[in-house]
Design a protein around this motif. Structure first.
Motif, PDB file in Angstrom:
ATOM      1  N   ARG A 185       0.836  -1.214   0.000  1.00 38.96           N
ATOM      2  CA  ARG A 185       0.000   0.000   0.000  1.00 38.96           C
ATOM      3  C   ARG A 185       0.866   1.257   0.000  1.00 38.96           C
ATOM      4  NH1 ARG A 185      -5.503   1.544  -0.070  1.00 38.96           N
ATOM      5  NH2 ARG A 185      -5.587   3.652   0.680  1.00 38.96           N
ATOM      6  N   TRP A 186       1.995   1.243   0.721  1.00 38.20           N
ATOM      7  CA  TRP A 186       2.861   2.425   0.779  1.00 38.20           C
ATOM      8  C   TRP A 186       3.375   2.775  -0.623  1.00 38.20           C
ATOM      9  CZ3 TRP A 186       7.718   2.158  -1.143  1.00 38.20           C
ATOM     10  CH2 TRP A 186       8.308   0.896  -1.254  1.00 38.20           C
ATOM     11  N   GLU A 187       3.592   1.749  -1.455  1.00 36.18           N
ATOM     12  CA  GLU A 187       4.068   1.995  -2.819  1.00 36.18           C
ATOM     13  C   GLU A 187       2.980   2.684  -3.645  1.00 36.18           C
ATOM     14  OE1 GLU A 187       6.320  -0.441  -6.400  1.00 36.18           O
ATOM     15  OE2 GLU A 187       5.320  -1.568  -4.818  1.00 36.18           O
ATOM     16  N   VAL A 208      -7.379   1.977  -4.974  1.00 33.76           N
ATOM     17  CA  VAL A 208      -8.484   1.064  -4.749  1.00 33.76           C
ATOM     18  C   VAL A 208      -7.915  -0.233  -4.188  1.00 33.76           C
ATOM     19  CG1 VAL A 208     -10.358  -0.209  -5.860  1.00 33.76           C
ATOM     20  CG2 VAL A 208      -9.750   2.071  -6.671  1.00 33.76           C
ATOM     21  N   ASN A 209      -8.484  -0.721  -3.088  1.00 36.94           N
ATOM     22  CA  ASN A 209      -8.061  -2.004  -2.535  1.00 36.94           C
ATOM     23  C   ASN A 209      -8.532  -3.121  -3.454  1.00 36.94           C
ATOM     24  OD1 ASN A 209      -6.839  -0.897  -0.272  1.00 36.94           O
ATOM     25  ND2 ASN A 209      -8.750  -0.907   0.876  1.00 36.94           N
ATOM     26  N   VAL A 210      -7.637  -4.063  -3.719  1.00 35.55           N
ATOM     27  CA  VAL A 210      -7.945  -5.180  -4.600  1.00 35.55           C
ATOM     28  C   VAL A 210      -7.955  -6.451  -3.750  1.00 35.55           C
ATOM     29  CG1 VAL A 210      -7.205  -6.493  -6.612  1.00 35.55           C
ATOM     30  CG2 VAL A 210      -6.806  -4.020  -6.523  1.00 35.55           C
ATOM     31  N   GLY A 211      -9.052  -7.150  -3.738  1.00 40.32           N
ATOM     32  CA  GLY A 211      -9.142  -8.387  -2.965  1.00 40.32           C
ATOM     33  C   GLY A 211      -9.418  -8.114  -1.497  1.00 40.32           C
ATOM     34  N   ALA A 212      -9.552  -9.190  -0.751  1.00 45.18           N
ATOM     35  CA  ALA A 212      -9.842  -9.090   0.676  1.00 45.18           C
ATOM     36  C   ALA A 212      -8.573  -8.806   1.456  1.00 45.18           C
ATOM     37  CB  ALA A 212     -10.477 -10.376   1.168  1.00 45.18           C
ATOM     38  N   SER A 213      -8.713  -8.000   2.495  1.00 44.78           N
ATOM     39  CA  SER A 213      -7.577  -7.660   3.339  1.00 44.78           C
ATOM     40  C   SER A 213      -8.061  -7.470   4.763  1.00 44.78           C
ATOM     41  CB  SER A 213      -6.924  -6.374   2.828  1.00 44.78           C
ATOM     42  OG  SER A 213      -5.938  -5.942   3.717  1.00 44.78           O
ATOM     43  N   GLY A 214      -7.323  -8.042   5.705  1.00 43.78           N
ATOM     44  CA  GLY A 214      -7.689  -7.906   7.113  1.00 43.78           C
ATOM     45  C   GLY A 214      -7.210  -6.600   7.706  1.00 43.78           C
ATOM     46  N   CYS A 215      -6.239  -5.980   7.076  1.00 45.96           N
ATOM     47  CA  CYS A 215      -5.648  -4.742   7.598  1.00 45.96           C
ATOM     48  C   CYS A 215      -5.621  -3.699   6.492  1.00 45.96           C
ATOM     49  CB  CYS A 215      -4.226  -5.027   8.101  1.00 45.96           C
ATOM     50  SG  CYS A 215      -3.347  -3.563   8.652  1.00 45.96           S
ATOM     51  N   PHE A 216      -5.837  -2.462   6.842  1.00 43.74           N
ATOM     52  CA  PHE A 216      -5.853  -1.365   5.872  1.00 43.74           C
ATOM     53  C   PHE A 216      -4.524  -1.224   5.137  1.00 43.74           C
ATOM     54  CE2 PHE A 216      -7.459   2.366   3.984  1.00 43.74           C
ATOM     55  CZ  PHE A 216      -6.459   3.322   3.997  1.00 43.74           C
ATOM     56  N   LEU A 217      -3.411  -1.533   5.795  1.00 37.63           N
ATOM     57  CA  LEU A 217      -2.094  -1.322   5.197  1.00 37.63           C
ATOM     58  C   LEU A 217      -1.561  -2.545   4.448  1.00 37.63           C
ATOM     59  CD1 LEU A 217      -0.422   0.676   8.096  1.00 37.63           C
ATOM     60  CD2 LEU A 217      -1.393   1.570   5.987  1.00 37.63           C
ATOM     61  N   THR A 218      -2.314  -3.626   4.398  1.00 36.01           N
ATOM     62  CA  THR A 218      -1.854  -4.813   3.687  1.00 36.01           C
ATOM     63  C   THR A 218      -2.818  -5.157   2.564  1.00 36.01           C
ATOM     64  OG1 THR A 218      -3.027  -6.303   5.163  1.00 36.01           O
ATOM     65  CG2 THR A 218      -0.763  -5.748   5.759  1.00 36.01           C
ATOM     66  N   GLY A 219      -2.444  -6.108   1.743  1.00 34.75           N
ATOM     67  CA  GLY A 219      -3.277  -6.497   0.617  1.00 34.75           C
ATOM     68  C   GLY A 219      -2.886  -5.708  -0.618  1.00 34.75           C
ATOM     69  N   GLU A 220      -3.406  -6.126  -1.755  1.00 36.21           N
ATOM     70  CA  GLU A 220      -3.069  -5.459  -2.999  1.00 36.21           C
ATOM     71  C   GLU A 220      -3.852  -4.168  -3.160  1.00 36.21           C
ATOM     72  OE1 GLU A 220      -3.365  -7.906  -6.445  1.00 36.21           O
ATOM     73  OE2 GLU A 220      -1.448  -8.857  -6.027  1.00 36.21           O
ATOM     74  N   ALA A 221      -3.199  -3.208  -3.785  1.00 41.49           N
ATOM     75  CA  ALA A 221      -3.831  -1.923  -4.060  1.00 41.49           C
ATOM     76  C   ALA A 221      -3.574  -1.562  -5.519  1.00 41.49           C
ATOM     77  CB  ALA A 221      -3.273  -0.842  -3.144  1.00 41.49           C
ATOM     78  N   ALA A 222      -4.553  -0.954  -6.150  1.00 44.03           N
ATOM     79  CA  ALA A 222      -4.431  -0.510  -7.532  1.00 44.03           C
ATOM     80  C   ALA A 222      -4.464   1.008  -7.576  1.00 44.03           C
ATOM     81  CB  ALA A 222      -5.564  -1.087  -8.374  1.00 44.03           C
ATOM     82  N   VAL A 223      -3.579   1.583  -8.362  1.00 41.54           N
ATOM     83  CA  VAL A 223      -3.565   3.027  -8.583  1.00 41.54           C
ATOM     84  C   VAL A 223      -4.327   3.280  -9.874  1.00 41.54           C
ATOM     85  CG1 VAL A 223      -2.138   5.061  -8.966  1.00 41.54           C
ATOM     86  CG2 VAL A 223      -1.340   3.258  -7.434  1.00 41.54           C
ATOM     87  N   GLN A 224      -5.315   4.162  -9.802  1.00 44.91           N
ATOM     88  CA  GLN A 224      -6.139   4.457 -10.965  1.00 44.91           C
ATOM     89  C   GLN A 224      -6.061   5.931 -11.320  1.00 44.91           C
ATOM     90  OE1 GLN A 224     -10.058   3.008  -9.885  1.00 44.91           O
ATOM     91  NE2 GLN A 224      -9.569   0.973 -10.678  1.00 44.91           N
ATOM     92  N   VAL A 225      -6.140   6.208 -12.624  1.00 45.49           N
ATOM     93  CA  VAL A 225      -6.148   7.576 -13.142  1.00 45.49           C
ATOM     94  C   VAL A 225      -7.251   7.688 -14.189  1.00 45.49           C
ATOM     95  CG1 VAL A 225      -3.684   7.982 -12.744  1.00 45.49           C
ATOM     96  CG2 VAL A 225      -4.433   7.050 -14.932  1.00 45.49           C
TER      97      VAL A 225
END
Length: 75
Positions: free
Chosen positions: A15-17, A35-52
């Motif tokens: 997520r930091w990236e 945008v968070n992609v997929g299920a994640s138990g923590c806000f700072l983990t899991g996949e994230a997508a950058v959209q424009v």
């Protein structure tokens, strides 16, 4: 109703990236969102997508692409 269309530019597992990419785009006045992609138990983990927005896609890709270290020298 006028809705904004977003396209996914990059997906990352850190997520930091994604937030760093968003800051780079913001410094060039390119609207973006994470945008968070997929299920994640923590806000700072899991996949994230950058959209424009579609019209900013190529500029954003150029800004986020790696710098080419190889410089050709002419004789």
């Amino acid at each position: 109703m006028n809705s904004v269309v977003w396209v996914t530019l990059k997906t990352t597992s850190a997520r930091w990236e994604a937030e760093l990419m968003q800051q780079i785009l913001a410094s060039h006045e390119i609207p973006s969102r994470i945008v968070n992609v997929g299920a994640s138990g923590c806000f700072l983990t899991g996949e994230a997508a950058v959209q424009v927005r579609p019209q900013d896609r190529w500029t954003a890709l150029l800004l986020l692409s790696p710098v080419d270290d190889e410089v050709s020298e002419s004789d």
